[in-house]
Structures are given as C-alpha cells and as structure tokens.
Scaffold this active site. Structure first.
Site, PDB file in Angstrom:
ATOM      1  N   GLY A   1       0.842  -1.204   0.000  1.00  0.00           N
ATOM      2  CA  GLY A   1       0.000   0.000   0.000  1.00  0.00           C
ATOM      3  C   GLY A   1       0.872   1.246   0.000  1.00  0.00           C
ATOM      4  O   GLY A   1       1.822   1.332   0.769  1.00  0.00           O
TER       5      GLY A   1
ATOM      6  N   ARG B   1       1.135  -5.249  -5.555  1.00  0.00           N
ATOM      7  CA  ARG B   1       1.337  -6.427  -4.705  1.00  0.00           C
ATOM      8  C   ARG B   1       1.438  -7.605  -5.669  1.00  0.00           C
ATOM      9  O   ARG B   1       0.533  -7.825  -6.459  1.00  0.00           O
ATOM     10  CB  ARG B   1       0.177  -6.601  -3.732  1.00  0.00           C
ATOM     11  CG  ARG B   1       0.117  -5.478  -2.685  1.00  0.00           C
ATOM     12  CD  ARG B   1      -0.984  -5.746  -1.662  1.00  0.00           C
ATOM     13  NE  ARG B   1      -0.912  -4.791  -0.570  1.00  0.00           N
ATOM     14  CZ  ARG B   1      -1.834  -3.858  -0.321  1.00  0.00           C
ATOM     15  NH1 ARG B   1      -2.904  -3.768  -1.070  1.00  0.00           N
ATOM     16  NH2 ARG B   1      -1.703  -3.029   0.695  1.00  0.00           N
TER      17      ARG B   1
ATOM     18  N   ASP C   1       5.752  -5.054   5.876  1.00  0.00           N
ATOM     19  CA  ASP C   1       6.282  -6.388   6.208  1.00  0.00           C
ATOM     20  C   ASP C   1       6.385  -7.321   5.001  1.00  0.00           C
ATOM     21  O   ASP C   1       7.367  -8.028   4.825  1.00  0.00           O
ATOM     22  CB  ASP C   1       5.358  -7.068   7.229  1.00  0.00           C
ATOM     23  CG  ASP C   1       5.737  -6.689   8.646  1.00  0.00           C
ATOM     24  OD1 ASP C   1       6.767  -6.014   8.816  1.00  0.00           O
ATOM     25  OD2 ASP C   1       4.993  -7.071   9.563  1.00  0.00           O
TER      26      ASP C   1
ATOM     27  N   THR D   1       4.376   2.593   5.511  1.00  0.00           N
ATOM     28  CA  THR D   1       2.968   2.162   5.610  1.00  0.00           C
ATOM     29  C   THR D   1       2.230   3.073   6.586  1.00  0.00           C
ATOM     30  O   THR D   1       2.799   3.453   7.615  1.00  0.00           O
ATOM     31  CB  THR D   1       2.812   0.696   6.077  1.00  0.00           C
ATOM     32  OG1 THR D   1       1.444   0.484   6.468  1.00  0.00           O
ATOM     33  CG2 THR D   1       3.704   0.332   7.244  1.00  0.00           C
TER      34      THR D   1
ATOM     35  N   ASP E   1      -0.034   2.181   8.458  1.00  0.00           N
ATOM     36  CA  ASP E   1      -0.532   1.390   9.590  1.00  0.00           C
ATOM     37  C   ASP E   1       0.342   1.449  10.851  1.00  0.00           C
ATOM     38  O   ASP E   1      -0.109   1.085  11.927  1.00  0.00           O
ATOM     39  CB  ASP E   1      -0.688  -0.081   9.188  1.00  0.00           C
ATOM     40  CG  ASP E   1      -1.585  -0.255   7.981  1.00  0.00           C
ATOM     41  OD1 ASP E   1      -2.485   0.576   7.793  1.00  0.00           O
ATOM     42  OD2 ASP E   1      -1.376  -1.217   7.216  1.00  0.00           O
TER      43      ASP E   1
ATOM     44  N   ASP F   1       2.522  -0.578  11.684  1.00  0.00           N
ATOM     45  CA  ASP F   1       2.465  -1.924  12.265  1.00  0.00           C
ATOM     46  C   ASP F   1       3.744  -2.733  12.045  1.00  0.00           C
ATOM     47  O   ASP F   1       3.717  -3.951  12.065  1.00  0.00           O
ATOM     48  CB  ASP F   1       1.259  -2.683  11.675  1.00  0.00           C
ATOM     49  CG  ASP F   1       1.357  -2.845  10.162  1.00  0.00           C
ATOM     50  OD1 ASP F   1       2.215  -2.201   9.534  1.00  0.00           O
ATOM     51  OD2 ASP F   1       0.568  -3.632   9.602  1.00  0.00           O
TER      52      ASP F   1
ATOM     53  N   ARG G   1      -5.099  -2.182   8.947  1.00  0.00           N
ATOM     54  CA  ARG G   1      -4.980  -3.629   8.733  1.00  0.00           C
ATOM     55  C   ARG G   1      -5.314  -4.363  10.026  1.00  0.00           C
ATOM     56  O   ARG G   1      -6.411  -4.193  10.534  1.00  0.00           O
ATOM     57  CB  ARG G   1      -3.567  -3.987   8.231  1.00  0.00           C
ATOM     58  CG  ARG G   1      -3.529  -5.303   7.454  1.00  0.00           C
ATOM     59  CD  ARG G   1      -2.138  -5.569   6.914  1.00  0.00           C
ATOM     60  NE  ARG G   1      -1.786  -4.691   5.831  1.00  0.00           N
ATOM     61  CZ  ARG G   1      -2.087  -4.929   4.552  1.00  0.00           C
ATOM     62  NH1 ARG G   1      -2.737  -6.002   4.231  1.00  0.00           N
ATOM     63  NH2 ARG G   1      -1.738  -4.083   3.616  1.00  0.00           N
TER      64      ARG G   1
END
Ligand code: F6P
Length: 325
Positions: free
Chosen positions: A11, A72, A103, A125, A127, A129, A171
């Site tokens: 993303g 992706r 990741d 990202t 996120d 995360d 996510r």
C-alpha cells in the site's frame, strides 16, 4: 556498489516520494547509478526500470502516493518469479535494492538478499504496524488526515445530536484508531489488540456521557475489529441507536486516509531513512531494515525485524478511556 535500484511496494503511503528522492540524491552524490523500479516487485520481474537522476526526483517531496507506483505481486513470492527478478538485476548491473514498503515487502527483500542481491528495507505504511519501528513513513500524515475528516464529521454530528461511528484503516493493528481516537476526543475506541464488550465499552460509556449532558458522540473503530466479521460499523451504529436512543450514522473512511501531501514529520523521517539505506548499501551491507527507535535512525537484520513483536501502549489506551468521558 556502482548501481542500485529503488522500489515502492504494498500500500502506498505519504512520504514514500520523499524517501525515493533521498535515495536517488544520496546515490547520485556518491556516483552510484540508480534505477527506479516501476510498480514494485512486479516491475522488477518485468524489467520496468527507469534511470533516475538528481532532477528526476524534483517536485515530489510534497506529493502523496508514489511516483514509482506500487503493486502487490503473488508471482514474486514464487521461486520462478524471484529468479526472473534476479536475472533483471544481473542484466542491469543492479547490485543492491532499496525496498520501501511494509512487512510483506520486507519478506521479498529478505528473499532477494538471500539470493545474492543485498536489499535494505524502509518502513513505508500508514498502519505503523512494523514491529522493529516506533514509526513508519505515512503514519503521521494519515493520522492528521483522519483527524481532519473526523473533525468535519463532528461538526455535523454535533449539529444533529448524533453518534458517528467511524471505521479507520490499520490492517490488523489499532495504532491509527487509538491515536486518532484520542486526537478527536472519541467517546469509545475499539481496536483489535484489546478485547471489548459492546455493552461495557460502547453503550454504557455513551449512556454515562449522556448523563453528563453530552448529546453527540464519536466512536472510532479499527478495521481490524470489523475484519473478522465480528460486526460492521453499520451494525454497530444501529445497535447504538437501539440501546441509547441516540440517532447514529456509520462511515468507513477508506482510501482517503492514504492520500495527501506528507506532513513535516513524514518528509523528514523519510529523507533520513532514504539517506541511511544508501549509506548501508555503499558499505556493502544488505538484508537490513532501517527503522526509527526512540527518535533515532537505526537498522536491523531483516529476519530479526520480521520476528519482532510490537505491542499497543496500554497506558495510552487506559488514558483514552479515562479522559474521553
Ligand atoms: O497497509 C495499508 C492499508 O491501507 C491498510 O490499512 C489496509 O488494510 C490496506 O492497505 C488496504 O489495501 P488496498 O489498498 O489493497 O485495499
């Protein structure tokens, strides 16, 4: 190292362009040839390579998205796809690659490094995360966008004495929801990391707040909560209306959260990370992830980075619950 590549994958996130710019300029200053790889690993397998110069990355530092586009790729995860990518690297003389993504993108970077193409990952990202990093590129811009959007929603919600239930991205992680929820003063915040009970954590909180005189409410829900098919924001809004009598509306902010001009923080961190990534490659060091820890730029072995765990700050969560009443 005489030639390197740079790609963005997964993303997109605001600030990726600033990282690409830093990579290209640091390389050029050190007489290293740089190829921009269009559309991530897919473009690498297909040989979509663009020679980059100092001026190729002009006027991008303030732009959201990624000038290199993103994709992706399932094929890249196969040995055949990987070999195609390696052949392209050999054909263009690419000796190292900077991979900007999350990741999933780092797993590809690790696999390429293991096959003799040293890669350095940069966490990009919204996120936030990625376990080895306190901070990922795009996170700050995204938080500010959510805050701005929810502030707007609040205006209309307050005018109609409503409850607005808003789903934000992230996510499987709740960093965006928790921090945005605090920033907008949400009455309830639901994140996947913390088990919740709708009666206790949403309906009763709203009822209690109603008793203090408040008539409009914001509920922030992380997409990781709705993803498991637990409950949709529409269902939650309906339940809130039935339980509390407050007219409720649901909305999913979706991809508006990923766009927009990067904030100062994202531009500066992205620039620092791009610079460090090229420094590592120049020293012949690959299979690393550049990260931000306690406001310092550090780097980790990709394998180690992928196995690290990151936890939500429970003190922050507790505080959010106390002050949102
Ligand atoms: O990882 C960034 C992210 O925006 C997540 O927050 C979200 O779950 C996902 O990507 C959405 O992906 P797509 O753009 O493919 O719908």
């Amino acid at each position: 190292m005489k030639t390197i590549g740079v790609l963005t994958s997964g993303g997109d996130a605001p600030g990726m362009n600033a990282a690409v710019r830093a990579v290209v300029r640091t390389a050029c200053e050190n007489h290293i040839k740089v190829y921009g790889i269009d559309r991530g690993y897919k473009g690498l397998m297909e040989g979509s390579l663009i020679p980059m110069e100092i001026r190729t990355v002009c006027d991008i530092i303030h732009r959201g998205g990624t000038m290199l586009h993103s994709a992706r790729s399932k094929e890249f995860a196969t040995e055949e796809g990987m070999q195609k990518a390696i052949e392209i690297c050999h054909a263009y003389g690419i000796e190292g690659i900077v991979v900007i993504g999350g990741d999933g993108s780092f797993r590809g970077a690790r696999d390429l490094s293991e096959r003799g193409i040293p890669c350095v990952g940069i966490p990009g990202t919204i996120d936030n995360d990625i376990a080895c990093c306190d901070y990922t590129i795009g996170y700050d811009t995204c938080l500010n966008t959510i805050m701005e959007m929810v502030d707007r929603i609040r205006d209309t919600s307050a005018s109609h004495d409503r409850c607005s239930v808003i789903e934000v991205m992230g996510r499987r992680a709740g960093y965006l929801a928790l921090n945005a929820g605090i920033a907008v003063g949400a009455t309830a915040i639901l994140i996947p990391e913390v088990e919740f009970d709708l009666k206790r954590d949403v309906f009763d909180r709203i009822r209690r707040t109603q008793k203090t005189g408040k008539k409009h409410f914001l509920v922030i829900v992380a997409e990781g909560v709705t993803a498991d098919g637990n409950i949709t924001v529409d269902e939650l809004a309906k339940a809130i209306e039935e339980e509390t009598g407050v007219e409720s509306r649901a909305m999913v902010l979706a991809h508006v959260q990923r766009g927009g001009s990067p904030t100062v923080r994202d531009r500066v961190v992205a620039s620092q990370m791009g610079y460090r990534a090229v420094e590592l490659l120049m020293d012949g060091i690959g299979n690393r992830v550049v990260a931000m820890q306690k406001d310092q730029i550090v780097d980790y072995d990709i394998f180690e980075a992928l196995n690290m765990k990151k936890h939500i700050d429970m003190n922050l969560y507790k505080m959010a619950n106390i002050i949102s009443i």
